[in-house]
Design a protein around this motif. Sequence first.
Motif, PDB file in Angstrom:
ATOM      1  N   SER A  34       4.748  -2.993  -2.776  1.00  0.00           N
ATOM      2  CA  SER A  34       5.901  -2.249  -3.300  1.00  0.00           C
ATOM      3  C   SER A  34       6.720  -1.633  -2.174  1.00  0.00           C
ATOM      4  O   SER A  34       7.948  -1.677  -2.191  1.00  0.00           O
ATOM      5  CB  SER A  34       5.425  -1.153  -4.261  1.00  0.00           C
ATOM      6  N   THR A  39       8.604  -6.956  -5.776  1.00  0.00           N
ATOM      7  CA  THR A  39       8.465  -6.529  -7.170  1.00  0.00           C
ATOM      8  C   THR A  39       7.016  -6.699  -7.588  1.00  0.00           C
ATOM      9  O   THR A  39       6.420  -7.764  -7.393  1.00  0.00           O
ATOM     10  CB  THR A  39       9.378  -7.357  -8.082  1.00  0.00           C
ATOM     11  N   SER A 317       2.963   3.466  -5.095  1.00  0.00           N
ATOM     12  CA  SER A 317       3.616   2.211  -5.481  1.00  0.00           C
ATOM     13  C   SER A 317       4.645   2.447  -6.588  1.00  0.00           C
ATOM     14  O   SER A 317       5.689   1.785  -6.627  1.00  0.00           O
ATOM     15  CB  SER A 317       2.579   1.183  -5.927  1.00  0.00           C
ATOM     16  N   CYS A 322       7.020  -0.070  -8.484  1.00  0.00           N
ATOM     17  CA  CYS A 322       5.970  -0.830  -9.174  1.00  0.00           C
ATOM     18  C   CYS A 322       5.906  -0.412 -10.647  1.00  0.00           C
ATOM     19  O   CYS A 322       6.008   0.770 -10.984  1.00  0.00           O
ATOM     20  CB  CYS A 322       4.624  -0.590  -8.500  1.00  0.00           C
TER      21      CYS A 322
END
Length: 559
Positions: A34, A39, A317, A322
């Motif tokens: 991340s 992605t 993240s 994320c």
Amino acid sequence: MGEPPPYPQIEPTTFDLIAVGTGLAECIVAAAASASGKTVLHLDTNPFYGSHYSSLSVPELTSFLISNSTASSPPSSTSTTTDIPDYSIVNLTTQPVYSDVEISCFYPELLEENLRKFNLDLCGPRVLFCADKSIDLMLKSGASNYVEFKSIDASFVGDENGKLWNVPDSRAAIFKDKSLTLMEKNQLMRFFKLVQGHLDATVAAGSSGNDGIGNGNDEEEGKTKISDEDLERPFVEYLSKMRLPPKIRSIILYAIAMADYDQDDMGVCQNLLKTKDGIDRLALYQSSVGRFTNASGALIYPIYGQGELPQAFSRRSAVKGCIHVLRMPVTALLMEKDSGSYKGVRLASGQDIFSQKLVLDPSFTLASPSASPSDLLHESFNFLSTRDVKGKVARGICITRNSLKPDTSNLLVVYPPRSLYPEQITSIRALQISGNLAVCPLGMFVLYLSALCDDAIQGKRLLNAAMNALLTFPDSVNSESSSTVQSENTEEKPSVIWSGLYIQEMSTVLHVLNFCLLLLASHVCTHAPARAHAHLWGLLELMFRTCGLVLSYVLVVSS
């Protein structure tokens, strides 16, 4: 109006990385990806973060252990979002991680009042060295912003009589230790001075760029630096060569260097420690003492339990974009029919999600060999059916009303091999945590025990031996007189309120088809990107190895 769907639809449907399971390793990799601008979709079947690294309440822990002690498969998908004729489905299931679960409650009324006030670690005991590279990883990655640590107050070595001896791990501790004779203190001081001299000489040689060869001070360096021959010999032999007595050797090997197996018995020792590795562990221990102002010793432990570590990386993240989805089982992998390469996953909702890379919880395996529609597909993912079993670890958790040491709240106890009975071939570790670390109500204590073993019988015997030396079980106290006699010889043992014993399988599942995923971690490394993958795995191994107990590695699949 119809009922809402049991599972949410996920948008978008394509990611650079999908991580299944929120264990520590998966969370570290997801955070690295991340932060590198990739992605990431992070999924977990459980309603909580951490998977096998979670900290749970008493009912949650009991339920998790029982449900993960039998083989089960994720719920089968009821529908398919899209018809993809070019892909084939490889069904997944999970293998049991725990076995021989024993739960005992001796004071149900007392426990009932505080059931939800506990944060019990699934993989305890696990502590961190202040100078460990895993701490550096948290500082560099920013995960340290989401977790707070406190110091473990003291370390002890135990014996079969219930006596706990201080671990003299610093100059001040050596001088204060009343259990050591003057000769033993001098021997230990000389050895620590020798180790420090060797480390200083090694650093000086490295900084001068000559690797310790011909700097004009060869005679002086030879007095401090340990020879290459000694560095390659077993550490226990080198300690004997230095004429250290058995008691001091035991403290160095098992309470400071954290050796797991009996180093004196080459026949049963599965991991013989070399002198160079032993010196490195001593260096880690010594450099940990005093690194942080709020940590008096070498070891620290996270407030609210070990489950905070994977959550810290999950929060990191999430800040970087994320997407986390709990209560979302993965039922199958999507594979390209022609090449047999990985393309995505199928969720319990029936939705298909695609990605270039996949990180799987190590407990996943193929549902059955016949689940793959062709030999090509089965061969491509055959590694999912094979795990490198590294043995077992026996774990115990006890809740008590008193501390093992009246003046110490958080402490580590090590029972070296053969310290409790002649057939004990591995170290037993016991970590006591108090309410000031928010893992239990104030006035109560949690004691984690663990030992490497070959089977459940051996493991339970190891744990029971340590528990009998440290604790009192209500059903084992036959009379007031027996308790009185015991208190005359040793400090009064804490009484157990609740206990849980279980065996956990240790396995390594590691399959990397493409190093690109590991290179995503370069942002948290000081190394060049070409070396980042090796550095990351080294950090993961350090995290897993803390206290010498390994659960498993992450499984990486890529197209």
